[in-house]
Design a protein around this motif. Structure first.
Motif, PDB file in Angstrom:
ATOM      1  N   LYS A 139       0.839  -1.204   0.000  1.00  0.00           N
ATOM      2  CA  LYS A 139       0.000   0.000   0.000  1.00  0.00           C
ATOM      3  C   LYS A 139       0.875   1.257   0.000  1.00  0.00           C
ATOM      4  O   LYS A 139       0.635   2.186  -0.772  1.00  0.00           O
ATOM      5  CB  LYS A 139      -0.917  -0.005   1.221  1.00  0.00           C
ATOM      6  CG  LYS A 139      -1.828   1.200   1.315  1.00  0.00           C
ATOM      7  CD  LYS A 139      -2.736   1.094   2.528  1.00  0.00           C
ATOM      8  CE  LYS A 139      -3.684   2.263   2.584  1.00  0.00           C
ATOM      9  NZ  LYS A 139      -4.620   2.140   3.716  1.00  0.00           N
ATOM     10  N   ASN A 140       1.896   1.275   0.847  1.00  0.00           N
ATOM     11  CA  ASN A 140       2.801   2.426   0.898  1.00  0.00           C
ATOM     12  C   ASN A 140       3.498   2.630  -0.440  1.00  0.00           C
ATOM     13  O   ASN A 140       3.641   3.757  -0.911  1.00  0.00           O
ATOM     14  CB  ASN A 140       3.830   2.254   2.017  1.00  0.00           C
ATOM     15  CG  ASN A 140       3.191   2.322   3.387  1.00  0.00           C
ATOM     16  OD1 ASN A 140       2.123   2.892   3.564  1.00  0.00           O
ATOM     17  ND2 ASN A 140       3.844   1.728   4.368  1.00  0.00           N
ATOM     18  N   TYR A 141       3.929   1.535  -1.063  1.00  0.00           N
ATOM     19  CA  TYR A 141       4.572   1.614  -2.379  1.00  0.00           C
ATOM     20  C   TYR A 141       3.607   2.205  -3.409  1.00  0.00           C
ATOM     21  O   TYR A 141       3.972   3.093  -4.186  1.00  0.00           O
ATOM     22  CB  TYR A 141       5.042   0.224  -2.830  1.00  0.00           C
ATOM     23  CG  TYR A 141       5.625   0.234  -4.212  1.00  0.00           C
ATOM     24  CD1 TYR A 141       6.974   0.516  -4.411  1.00  0.00           C
ATOM     25  CD2 TYR A 141       4.841  -0.030  -5.333  1.00  0.00           C
ATOM     26  CE1 TYR A 141       7.521   0.542  -5.689  1.00  0.00           C
ATOM     27  CE2 TYR A 141       5.378  -0.001  -6.610  1.00  0.00           C
ATOM     28  CZ  TYR A 141       6.718   0.284  -6.780  1.00  0.00           C
ATOM     29  OH  TYR A 141       7.233   0.320  -8.048  1.00  0.00           O
ATOM     30  N   VAL A 142       2.384   1.705  -3.433  1.00  0.00           N
ATOM     31  CA  VAL A 142       1.389   2.176  -4.406  1.00  0.00           C
ATOM     32  C   VAL A 142       1.146   3.671  -4.243  1.00  0.00           C
ATOM     33  O   VAL A 142       1.129   4.425  -5.230  1.00  0.00           O
ATOM     34  CB  VAL A 142       0.077   1.371  -4.292  1.00  0.00           C
ATOM     35  CG1 VAL A 142      -1.067   2.050  -5.033  1.00  0.00           C
ATOM     36  CG2 VAL A 142       0.289  -0.051  -4.818  1.00  0.00           C
ATOM     37  N   PHE A 143       1.004   4.139  -2.992  1.00  0.00           N
ATOM     38  CA  PHE A 143       0.763   5.570  -2.796  1.00  0.00           C
ATOM     39  C   PHE A 143       2.004   6.397  -3.127  1.00  0.00           C
ATOM     40  O   PHE A 143       1.881   7.494  -3.672  1.00  0.00           O
ATOM     41  CB  PHE A 143       0.277   5.853  -1.369  1.00  0.00           C
ATOM     42  CG  PHE A 143      -1.200   5.663  -1.225  1.00  0.00           C
ATOM     43  CD1 PHE A 143      -2.084   6.647  -1.625  1.00  0.00           C
ATOM     44  CD2 PHE A 143      -1.720   4.480  -0.722  1.00  0.00           C
ATOM     45  CE1 PHE A 143      -3.457   6.471  -1.520  1.00  0.00           C
ATOM     46  CE2 PHE A 143      -3.088   4.291  -0.613  1.00  0.00           C
ATOM     47  CZ  PHE A 143      -3.958   5.284  -1.015  1.00  0.00           C
ATOM     48  N   ARG A 144       3.177   5.885  -2.827  1.00  0.00           N
ATOM     49  CA  ARG A 144       4.407   6.632  -3.082  1.00  0.00           C
ATOM     50  C   ARG A 144       4.780   6.643  -4.567  1.00  0.00           C
ATOM     51  O   ARG A 144       5.131   7.678  -5.123  1.00  0.00           O
ATOM     52  CB  ARG A 144       5.548   6.034  -2.253  1.00  0.00           C
ATOM     53  CG  ARG A 144       6.851   6.812  -2.325  1.00  0.00           C
ATOM     54  CD  ARG A 144       7.953   6.185  -1.472  1.00  0.00           C
ATOM     55  NE  ARG A 144       8.345   4.886  -2.014  1.00  0.00           N
ATOM     56  CZ  ARG A 144       8.132   3.715  -1.406  1.00  0.00           C
ATOM     57  NH1 ARG A 144       7.541   3.661  -0.237  1.00  0.00           N
ATOM     58  NH2 ARG A 144       8.510   2.583  -1.970  1.00  0.00           N
ATOM     59  N   GLU A 145       4.695   5.486  -5.242  1.00  0.00           N
ATOM     60  CA  GLU A 145       5.237   5.343  -6.586  1.00  0.00           C
ATOM     61  C   GLU A 145       4.199   5.362  -7.713  1.00  0.00           C
ATOM     62  O   GLU A 145       4.554   5.622  -8.856  1.00  0.00           O
ATOM     63  CB  GLU A 145       6.039   4.038  -6.687  1.00  0.00           C
ATOM     64  CG  GLU A 145       7.174   3.923  -5.700  1.00  0.00           C
ATOM     65  CD  GLU A 145       8.273   4.947  -5.926  1.00  0.00           C
ATOM     66  OE1 GLU A 145       8.475   5.365  -7.091  1.00  0.00           O
ATOM     67  OE2 GLU A 145       8.923   5.335  -4.943  1.00  0.00           O
ATOM     68  N   ILE A 146       2.960   5.052  -7.405  1.00  0.00           N
ATOM     69  CA  ILE A 146       1.953   4.939  -8.464  1.00  0.00           C
ATOM     70  C   ILE A 146       0.908   6.039  -8.363  1.00  0.00           C
ATOM     71  O   ILE A 146       0.685   6.799  -9.305  1.00  0.00           O
ATOM     72  CB  ILE A 146       1.287   3.538  -8.445  1.00  0.00           C
ATOM     73  CG1 ILE A 146       2.348   2.465  -8.745  1.00  0.00           C
ATOM     74  CG2 ILE A 146       0.115   3.471  -9.423  1.00  0.00           C
ATOM     75  CD1 ILE A 146       1.860   1.049  -8.608  1.00  0.00           C
ATOM     76  N   ILE A 147       0.267   6.139  -7.224  1.00  0.00           N
ATOM     77  CA  ILE A 147      -0.806   7.121  -7.047  1.00  0.00           C
ATOM     78  C   ILE A 147      -0.235   8.497  -6.750  1.00  0.00           C
ATOM     79  O   ILE A 147      -0.721   9.503  -7.219  1.00  0.00           O
ATOM     80  CB  ILE A 147      -1.786   6.665  -5.951  1.00  0.00           C
ATOM     81  CG1 ILE A 147      -2.508   5.391  -6.422  1.00  0.00           C
ATOM     82  CG2 ILE A 147      -2.772   7.766  -5.599  1.00  0.00           C
ATOM     83  CD1 ILE A 147      -3.358   4.731  -5.375  1.00  0.00           C
ATOM     84  N   GLY A 148       0.843   8.537  -5.951  1.00  0.00           N
ATOM     85  CA  GLY A 148       1.474   9.804  -5.582  1.00  0.00           C
ATOM     86  C   GLY A 148       1.051  10.258  -4.205  1.00  0.00           C
ATOM     87  O   GLY A 148      -0.091  10.037  -3.790  1.00  0.00           O
ATOM     88  N   LEU A 149       1.980  10.871  -3.503  1.00  0.00           N
ATOM     89  CA  LEU A 149       1.721  11.315  -2.140  1.00  0.00           C
ATOM     90  C   LEU A 149       1.177  12.734  -2.068  1.00  0.00           C
ATOM     91  O   LEU A 149       0.650  13.141  -1.033  1.00  0.00           O
ATOM     92  CB  LEU A 149       3.004  11.218  -1.302  1.00  0.00           C
ATOM     93  CG  LEU A 149       3.520   9.802  -1.063  1.00  0.00           C
ATOM     94  CD1 LEU A 149       4.870   9.832  -0.363  1.00  0.00           C
ATOM     95  CD2 LEU A 149       2.518   8.997  -0.252  1.00  0.00           C
ATOM     96  N   GLU A 150       1.330  13.506  -3.149  1.00  0.00           N
ATOM     97  CA  GLU A 150       0.846  14.879  -3.120  1.00  0.00           C
ATOM     98  C   GLU A 150      -0.681  14.894  -3.028  1.00  0.00           C
ATOM     99  O   GLU A 150      -1.337  13.901  -3.279  1.00  0.00           O
ATOM    100  CB  GLU A 150       1.332  15.670  -4.341  1.00  0.00           C
ATOM    101  CG  GLU A 150       0.831  15.171  -5.668  1.00  0.00           C
ATOM    102  CD  GLU A 150       1.653  14.037  -6.277  1.00  0.00           C
ATOM    103  OE1 GLU A 150       1.238  13.563  -7.330  1.00  0.00           O
ATOM    104  OE2 GLU A 150       2.667  13.622  -5.723  1.00  0.00           O
TER     105      GLU A 150
END
Length: 186
Positions: A51-62
């Motif tokens: 989940k952390n990877y998906v938000f950081r690398e795919i969906i984006g944290l901004e």
């Protein structure tokens, strides 16, 4: 998705230790494949590191709206997971880690099943209950030959996500003769 193939199941980004299943002929093979795909999504939706990877690398944290997050997940699976056609006699399903790391170290790759598992996993992290839609594109076929992902919006309307055709946007799906909804989360 097709008949009488060997189903290869890749997990956790490894090229070795692939589990294989001999598929029967016809739509029963599709049900086995869809079941394995759903198992991967259900299991992976519980992993906080993924989940952390998906938000950081795919969906984006901004700061993004939910629609922008959905669009980022869709575009990643459509554009960054390079479509690779199945080899004769094989059907492949894989988790997101395997799509990224097991097949080709230079880029993520997979067919419609691999892209759909990756997208369903991403959408599950956005608190949706995605499901697979298997379709028959061949008249009078006894099997389904393509799969994509769908969700229900807040009004209960279906939104299709087919990340395989590079020109498709959210909501656009291929024509078909028959379809089967396969629910991941009951």
């Amino acid at each position: 998705m097709s008949d009488g193939r060997i189903l290869q199941i890749y997990r956790n980004g490894f090229r070795t230790g692939v589990r294989e299943i001999q598929l029967p002929v016809g739509a029963e093979a599709n049900l086995i494949t869809l079941s394995e795909m759903a198992n991967i999504v259900r299991e992976d939706s519980q992993y906080n590191d993924l989940k952390n990877y998906v938000f950081r690398e795919i969906i984006g944290l901004e700061n993004k709206s939910l629609n922008e997050q959905i669009e980022a997940a869709f575009e990643y699976c459509r554009d960054k997971i390079v479509y690779v056609e199945e080899k004769d006699g094989k059907e492949t399903v894989a988790d997101l880690w395997s799509a990224i790391y097991a097949f080709n170290r230079n880029y993520a790759q997979g067919d419609c099943a691999v892209k759909s598992v990756a997208l369903a996993t991403c959408l599950s992290f956005l608190n949706y209950k995605p499901y697979f839609v298997a379709i028959q594109q061949i008249p009078n076929a006894t099997f389904y030959n393509h799969v994509f992902v769908a969700i229900l919006d807040e009004n209960g309307n279906e939104i299709g996500f087919d990340p395989t055709p590079p020109e498709f946007g959210i909501g656009k799906i291929l024509n078909y003769y028959g379809r089967l909804n396969y629910y991941i989360f009951k």
